[in-house]
Design an enzyme around this catalytic site. Structure first.
Site, PDB file in Angstrom:
ATOM      1  CG  HIS A  16      -2.020   0.937   1.495  1.00  0.00           C
ATOM      2  ND1 HIS A  16      -1.660   1.991   2.157  1.00  0.00           N
ATOM      3  CD2 HIS A  16      -3.016   1.602   0.360  1.00  0.00           C
ATOM      4  CE1 HIS A  16      -2.773   2.809   2.077  1.00  0.00           C
ATOM      5  NE2 HIS A  16      -3.761   2.286   0.984  1.00  0.00           N
ATOM      6  CG  HIS A  58      -4.212   8.890  -0.218  1.00  0.00           C
ATOM      7  ND1 HIS A  58      -5.341   9.937   0.479  1.00  0.00           N
ATOM      8  CD2 HIS A  58      -4.532   8.118  -0.934  1.00  0.00           C
ATOM      9  CE1 HIS A  58      -6.236   9.440   0.891  1.00  0.00           C
ATOM     10  NE2 HIS A  58      -6.512   8.170   0.138  1.00  0.00           N
TER      11      HIS A  58
END
Length: 274
Positions: A16, A58
């Protein structure tokens, strides 16, 4: 309904935002660290600058990870490029990630509107369509990104559902029977087909009650319809082991080291490129 059997193949392992215990997420150093552990797939996110540079980043602002304020979409690459993530690595252009680490495959979450057009153009230009899985929490962004990619490249990429597809699959798994085929036909205008669903194990609903989403019933239903189930974001080794025994097809984790170690113990490491 019979629970889904344990799958003996190699589960998908997704690092991740790469791997950084110091919080330097989505940086080239974090992706290199995941690669060095043996990962084939990494998960990343894209936002696009005001001058069209697709970033592996992100948030829609710089605030959380750089300490500087400002919206990515309002800044140029030149204004952003010197910023450090968690005081360490620089913000990464997706093009640099694709070219400097050609051995990696990318699970890409489309976070903003500008990336709907900028991402397909970049993937086509770099010949990287076969190295990615495209997803987004927004079904609209996912659908339009995939359609633009098909227009440019003549083919689409593997894809994981957005929230709408995930919810539809969950509801149909509870209803059972022929519900999925009917639901897919009715929702075809809004929900692009998908081969994978990436889902949290549990979801907190009103009143603070946690509902278990990844159940034997759900896994069996998804597998019968050819859909792989990846669970995010799992950072505890014991929970990883439980999910693998339950029959999930993949795990997304911040603790790439723990997942690699667990899969090695199970004889399922290194991962395949699938």
């Amino acid at each position: 309904m019979t629970p889904a059997p344990h799958r003996r193949g190699t589960p998908a392992a997704l690092a991740h935002r790469g791997f950084s215990r110091e919080g330097a997420e989505n940086t080239l150093d974090a992706f290199r660290a995941a690669r060095d552990l043996g990962y084939v797939w990494v998960e990343t996110d894209v936002n696009t600058t005001s001058d069209g540079v697709v970033l592996s980043f992100h948030d829609d602002t710089l605030d959380r990870v750089t300490g500087r304020s400002g919206e990515v979409s309002n800044l140029t690459w030149e204004q952003i490029r010197s910023e450090r993530v968690a005081g360490a690595g620089c913000i990464t252009r997706l093009a640099d990630l694709l070219t400097e680490l050609p051995e990696l495959k990318l699970n890409i979450d489309v976070k903003d509107e500008a990336s709907v057009t900028a991402l397909p153009s970049l993937l086509h230009e770099l010949g990287a369509v076969d190295r990615v899985r495209v997803t987004s929490f927004s079904e609209s962004r996912r659908r339009r990104t995939l359609r633009r990619l098909r227009e440019l490249a003549g083919r689409s990429a593997p894809t994981s559902s957005g929230q709408g597809g995930m919810r539809l699959l969950l509801v149909c798994s509870w209803l059972g029977g022929p519900s999925w085929g009917l639901a897919r036909r009715v929702a075809a205008r809004w929900i692009e087909p998908f081969d994978t669903v990436q889902i949290p194990r549990r979801h907190r609903v009103r009143g603070g009650v946690e509902v278990e989403l990844v159940t034997p019933r759900f896994l069996d239903f998804a597998h019968r319809h050819g859909i792989h189930v990846h669970v995010w974001t799992v950072n505890d080794a014991a929970e990883m082991a439980e999910l693998l025994e339950l029959g999930v097809d993949g795990i997304v984790t911040d603790r790439a080291d723990l997942l690699a170690g667990l899969l090695e113990q199970r004889g399922q490491w290194p991962p395949s490129g699938g």
